[in-house]
Design a protein around this motif. Structure first.
Motif, short mmCIF file in Angstrom:
data_model
loop_
_atom_site.label_atom_id
_atom_site.label_comp_id
_atom_site.label_asym_id
_atom_site.label_seq_id
_atom_site.Cartn_x
_atom_site.Cartn_y
_atom_site.Cartn_z
N THR A 203 50.28 77.53 -38.47
CA THR A 203 49.75 78.90 -38.37
C THR A 203 49.99 79.68 -39.64
N TYR A 204 51.21 79.59 -40.18
CA TYR A 204 51.53 80.32 -41.41
C TYR A 204 50.65 79.84 -42.56
N LEU A 205 50.52 78.53 -42.70
CA LEU A 205 49.74 78.01 -43.82
C LEU A 205 48.26 78.36 -43.67
N SER A 206 47.76 78.38 -42.44
CA SER A 206 46.37 78.76 -42.21
C SER A 206 46.11 80.17 -42.69
N HIS A 207 47.01 81.11 -42.37
CA HIS A 207 46.88 82.50 -42.83
C HIS A 207 47.05 82.58 -44.35
N PHE A 208 48.04 81.86 -44.87
CA PHE A 208 48.31 81.86 -46.32
C PHE A 208 47.09 81.37 -47.08
N PHE A 209 46.48 80.29 -46.58
CA PHE A 209 45.33 79.72 -47.26
C PHE A 209 44.16 80.70 -47.30
N HIS A 210 43.85 81.29 -46.17
CA HIS A 210 42.71 82.20 -46.10
C HIS A 210 42.95 83.43 -46.97
N GLU A 211 44.17 83.93 -46.98
CA GLU A 211 44.50 85.13 -47.76
C GLU A 211 44.39 84.87 -49.26
N ASN A 212 44.78 83.68 -49.71
CA ASN A 212 44.84 83.41 -51.14
C ASN A 212 43.64 82.66 -51.70
N PHE A 213 42.91 81.94 -50.85
CA PHE A 213 41.73 81.23 -51.32
C PHE A 213 40.43 81.93 -50.91
N GLY A 214 40.53 82.89 -50.00
CA GLY A 214 39.37 83.68 -49.62
C GLY A 214 38.46 83.02 -48.60
N VAL A 215 38.76 81.78 -48.21
CA VAL A 215 37.99 81.03 -47.21
C VAL A 215 38.98 80.22 -46.38
N THR A 216 38.49 79.66 -45.28
CA THR A 216 39.35 78.79 -44.50
C THR A 216 39.55 77.47 -45.23
N PHE A 217 40.56 76.73 -44.80
CA PHE A 217 40.83 75.42 -45.41
C PHE A 217 39.61 74.50 -45.31
N GLN A 218 38.99 74.43 -44.12
CA GLN A 218 37.87 73.52 -43.93
C GLN A 218 36.66 73.93 -44.77
N GLU A 219 36.41 75.24 -44.90
CA GLU A 219 35.32 75.70 -45.74
C GLU A 219 35.55 75.31 -47.20
N TYR A 220 36.78 75.49 -47.65
CA TYR A 220 37.13 75.15 -49.04
C TYR A 220 36.96 73.65 -49.28
N LEU A 221 37.45 72.83 -48.35
CA LEU A 221 37.36 71.38 -48.49
C LEU A 221 35.91 70.92 -48.47
N ASN A 222 35.11 71.46 -47.56
CA ASN A 222 33.70 71.07 -47.50
C ASN A 222 32.94 71.47 -48.75
N LEU A 223 33.25 72.66 -49.30
CA LEU A 223 32.58 73.10 -50.53
C LEU A 223 32.95 72.20 -51.69
N LEU A 224 34.22 71.84 -51.80
CA LEU A 224 34.66 70.94 -52.87
C LEU A 224 33.93 69.60 -52.76
N ARG A 225 33.85 69.07 -51.55
CA ARG A 225 33.16 67.80 -51.35
C ARG A 225 31.67 67.92 -51.70
N CYS A 226 31.06 69.04 -51.34
CA CYS A 226 29.64 69.24 -51.67
C CYS A 226 29.43 69.37 -53.17
N GLU A 227 30.35 70.01 -53.87
CA GLU A 227 30.24 70.13 -55.32
C GLU A 227 30.30 68.75 -55.98
N LYS A 228 31.18 67.89 -55.47
CA LYS A 228 31.26 66.53 -56.00
C LYS A 228 29.98 65.77 -55.69
N ALA A 229 29.44 65.99 -54.48
CA ALA A 229 28.20 65.32 -54.10
C ALA A 229 27.05 65.75 -55.02
N LYS A 230 26.99 67.04 -55.37
CA LYS A 230 25.94 67.52 -56.28
C LYS A 230 25.99 66.78 -57.60
#
Length: 312
Positions: A203-230
């Protein structure tokens, strides 16, 4: 995460990097350098510290070491980026590590100090792109003058040791997390895995991630994977199924839905459109993962000299 300009082939002066970029979008990232962004044309939105900042032509802004930020332009923006490491100044100005600049746009040509700063940024950039004999001396000399002008022009805070240590601990955690994701994005990766490594509750890391990365963990991971796919879609002939596996997607349906969500186009159609585009390799380097165009060293110098009279 990787340094955002790691695709560049410019020869580099130690601890200094200069880029001329046509920017459309750059995903959330951080780097260890202090970064000066000067907007030569267009307009640019910067999202940082949970706020959106608009830059107009002639504005500049300072981004601190390890400050998370995202860049995007509705059409396109031409940027001159000057990055330098705080390490340059530590021997004779150790308090550099206590300085934290305000992230506020400033129109450089509206003050004498601003005009002086702009002149030195341009001159340092021309020296960097020219690469004449002993040009590294010029670049480091200009960097000290630029830092002096910044401290006279841009509001900044000097953090107390305790607050600085807290910030550094947070930044180190952000860096560890982003590096871990970049290293393991091809694998099955869960936030709970990172929570165990960091000895934090989910729970703490989930809040920490969203606060500091601006997106959820899964959104960030999926975007990174899509960037590599591009990147793979443009630069390889690998099948979609192969790219799916290389980028960490569990199946083609997941790749297609994520790609469509982030870019509004299917991977298959994206590849077809980019195969039809003219080759720009000799003039301009495209960072396909972030929709930005990075000018070569020669092109950068020509463009800067067109906009500003040579100063060195």
């Amino acid at each position: 995460m990787p340094n955002e300009f790691e695709l560049i082939e410019h020869s580099k002066v130690q601890n200094i990097h200069v880029f001329l970029i046509e920017m459309h979008y750059r995903s959330t990232h951080l780097h260890m350098d202090i970064e000066i962004v000067y907007l030569l044309s267009g307009s640019l939105n910067i999202v940082t510290n949970n706020k959106k900042i608009l830059l107009k032509k002639g504005d500049f802004i300072v981004l601190n070491s390890c400050q998370l930020h995202e860049l995007h332009s509705k059409n396109s923006a031409l940027l001159l980026i000057f990055q330098f490491s705080p390490k340059i100044f530590e021997a004779f100005f150790p308090q550099i590590n206590e300085v934290y600049f305000d992230t506020t746009p400033i129109a450089l040509e509206t003050s004498e100090t601003g005009r002086h700063l702009l002149e030195n940024i341009i001159a340092a950039s021309q020296a960097y792109f020219k690469e004449e004999e002993n040009f590294s001396l010029l670049c480091h000399g200009f960097s000290s003058i630029i830092m002096f002008d910044l401290m006279n022009l841009v509001p900044y805070k000097q953090m107390k040791e305790e607050k600085k240590d807290q910030l550094l601990l947070k930044l180190e955690r952000i860096k560890r997390i982003s590096d871990y994701i970049s290293k393991h994005y091809q694998e099955k990766l869960l936030l709970s895995d990172i929570a165990k490594i960091e000895a934090l509750s989910f729970t703490y890391l989930s809040h920490f991630f969203h606060e500091n990365f601006g997106v959820t963990f899964q959104e960030y991971l999926n975007l990174l994977r899509c960037e590599k796919a591009k990147y793979l879609l443009i630069h390889t002939e690998s099948t979609l199924l192969t790219i799916c596996g290389l980028c960490g997607f569990s199946d083609l349906r997941y790749l297609n839905s994520s790609f469509q969500r982030f870019y509004g186009i299917s991977p298959k159609m994206f590849r077809k459109q980019n195969q039809d585009c003219p080759n720009q390799v000799n003039t301009l380097k495209q960072d396909v993962t972030n929709n930005q165009y990075i000018f070569s060293k020669t092109q950068s110098l020509e463009k800067i000299n067109q906009l500003f009279k040579p100063q060195i």
